[in-house]
Design an enzyme around this catalytic site. Structure first.
Site, PDB file in Angstrom:
ATOM      1  N   GLY A  21     -42.949  52.172  -9.463  1.00  0.00           N
ATOM      2  CA  GLY A  21     -42.454  51.497 -10.659  1.00  0.00           C
ATOM      3  C   GLY A  21     -42.229  50.030 -10.358  1.00  0.00           C
ATOM      4  N   LYS A  22     -41.996  49.249 -11.356  1.00  0.00           N
ATOM      5  CA  LYS A  22     -41.670  47.826 -11.154  1.00  0.00           C
ATOM      6  C   LYS A  22     -41.025  47.323 -12.429  1.00  0.00           C
ATOM      7  CE  LYS A  22     -42.290  44.618  -7.935  1.00  0.00           C
ATOM      8  NZ  LYS A  22     -42.281  44.847  -6.486  1.00  0.00           N
TER       9      LYS A  22
END
Ligand code: NAD
Length: 422
Positions: free
Chosen positions: A108-109
């Site tokens: 994720g980011k």
């Protein structure tokens, strides 16, 4: 088909890389296609009361790429160029980094488009807390675990942890990693990426038959969090750090720079430029110095086609994310016998590895000593090094491709085992 919402050059480059590697290794096309898109992309607007009384609205993003192997994991950055495409590309790289390292985590980011240097501490805190509320049901120890990235730090993580905990009604330290030790952070997390890079470089030296002694040299671009701790570990191991740089300038000493004194200078002046234990050198020229280990640990894209042809290091250990452009990578693939590359998804993965240790310690409420953290980190880095080298040698591919193949295999096996719902 590409969704136009994440149409961005970095996203296209990352897709190209995924496709090139995936197709050449005959990755299941259904898996490959799935990996070219994130599972979920969240955009929120974040109203913040500024110090002068105005309410300014910022845009925040959290992209959740793949959680087949475990909760989404990845940094949260505050920068002016944050956009959905960039965050998506970075979330894709986190999925393969976590899979490569064998961590039970996905990719994720996140980010907020804001110049953090223009915010007061109070504004930054209000922005962080409101952003957390906007995504409060999309993060959590079993869902998605943010960490610091550009423009954010352990203080920002403690605000996220506190806001999330207030909303849920109980302390939940494992909602983020990279927290201060006083609220459940891990010893050794701050130093982990740099130490991991240095350890990886020394593994590579050993593999190449280079004995680490006082005649071995290293050059470090970017004397920040990653660069400082990489330099420290190399110097402690007897390697001479002959040159280092930051955004303001570079210094050189063929006899070796005093890393501790340089850190002191950085603390006092905010830069190593003007450090008296060395002489000034041009930052670009520094990259082309003859040395055993070169660590780019600053920004992306610094080793382009031209620079890749001029490197005179034996080992290139990528501390930064994406320091080599795709044209630069083509040149390095041609020069494999001269320059041994430790690709970013492996070389700088010490950070996410110790983030994983922090998450585990928080879930168990049982905290490790700094020695345990470091020992486990080095064990993981050494194990993955051997695995990447085996693919590199057996399948006769460059080290970057080898690392990606290993990651894709781990991820695709998990995806195929779990199957498609419904
Ligand atoms: P940082 O901000 O602490 O340090 C960056 C350093 O690079 C600073 O010394 C800065 O002055 C220098 N720099 C910036 N532009 C430069 C230029 N043009 N030439 C020379 N030096 C320049 O950041 P960091 O946390 O050390 O991260 C560095 C890189 O490592 C980034 O690419 C980041 O994405 C990557 N990375 C960091 C971590 C981590 O745990 N910190 C983990 C994985 C990857």
């Amino acid at each position: 088909m590409t969704c136009k919402e994440w149409d961005d050059p970095l996203y296209h480059n990352t897709c190209r890389l995924f496709k090139n590697v995936g197709e050449a290794m005959n990755l299941d096309p259904n898996v490959l296609n799935r990996l070219l898109q994130p599972e979920r992309a969240i955009i929120v607007s974040v109203p913040v009361r500024m110090d002068d009384g105005r309410v300014e609205t910022f845009h925040g993003y959290r992209v959740q790429h793949n959680n087949t192997r475990g909760p989404f994991k990845g940094g949260l950055r505050y920068a002016m160029d944050v956009n959905l495409g960039e965050v998506t590309a970075l979330s894709m790289l986190m999925s393969i980094k976590c899979a490569l390292m064998g961590l039970p985590l996905g990719g994720g980011k996140g980010g907020v488009r804001v110049d953090p240097t223009k915010l007061s501490r109070g504004e930054k805190q209000r922005l962080t807390r409101r952003f957390t509320v906007e995504i409060v049901n999309d993060i959590g120890p079993d869902i998605d675990v943010p960490a610091p990235d550009m423009g954010t730090n352990e203080e920002v993580m403690s605000w996220i942890m506190d806001t999330y905990s207030q909303m849920k009604g109980h302390a939940t330290p494992s909602v983020v990693t990279g927290k201060p030790v006083s609220v459940g952070g891990s010893l050794g997390r701050k130093q982990a990426t740099g130490r991991g890079v240095a350890h990886a470089a020394m593994e590579a030296a050993c593999h190449l038959g280079i004995e680490i002694d006082e005649n071995k040299t290293a050059v470090i671009q970017g004397f920040g969090n990653v660069g400082v701790y990489a330099a420290r570990k190399l110097a402690e191991s007897g390697v001479k750090v002959i040159a280092a740089s930051d955004v303001y300038g570079a210094v050189f000493n063929s006899q070796g720079l005093d890393v501790v004194a340089m850190e002191k200078r950085l603390g006092e002046h905010g830069t190593i430029k003007g450090f008296e234990g060395g002489e000034p050198i041009d930052g670009q020229e520094m990259l082309t110095l003859e040395c055993d280990i070169l660590i780019p640990a600053a920004i992306s894209g610094v080793i382009d086609e031209g620079m890749a042809g001029k490197l005179k290091c034996r080992i290139l250990a990528e501390g930064a994310n994406g320091p080599v452009t795709s044209a630069g990578n083509d040149v390095l693939c041609q020069r494999q016998d001269e320059v041994f590359v430790l690709p970013d998804i492996y070389a700088n993965a010490g950070g996410v590895t110790v983030s994983y240790f922090e998450w585990v310690q928080g879930l168990q409420n049982f905290f490790w000593s700094a020695e345990q953290v470091n020992q486990q980190l080095y064990t993981v880095m050494s194990k993955i090094f051997r695995e990447v080298v085996s693919v590199h040698e057996e399948e006769k591919v460059d080290m970057r491709t080898a690392a990606m193949r290993l990651a894709f295999r781990r991820l695709s096996e998990a995806m195929l085992r779990r199957g498609l719902f419904p």
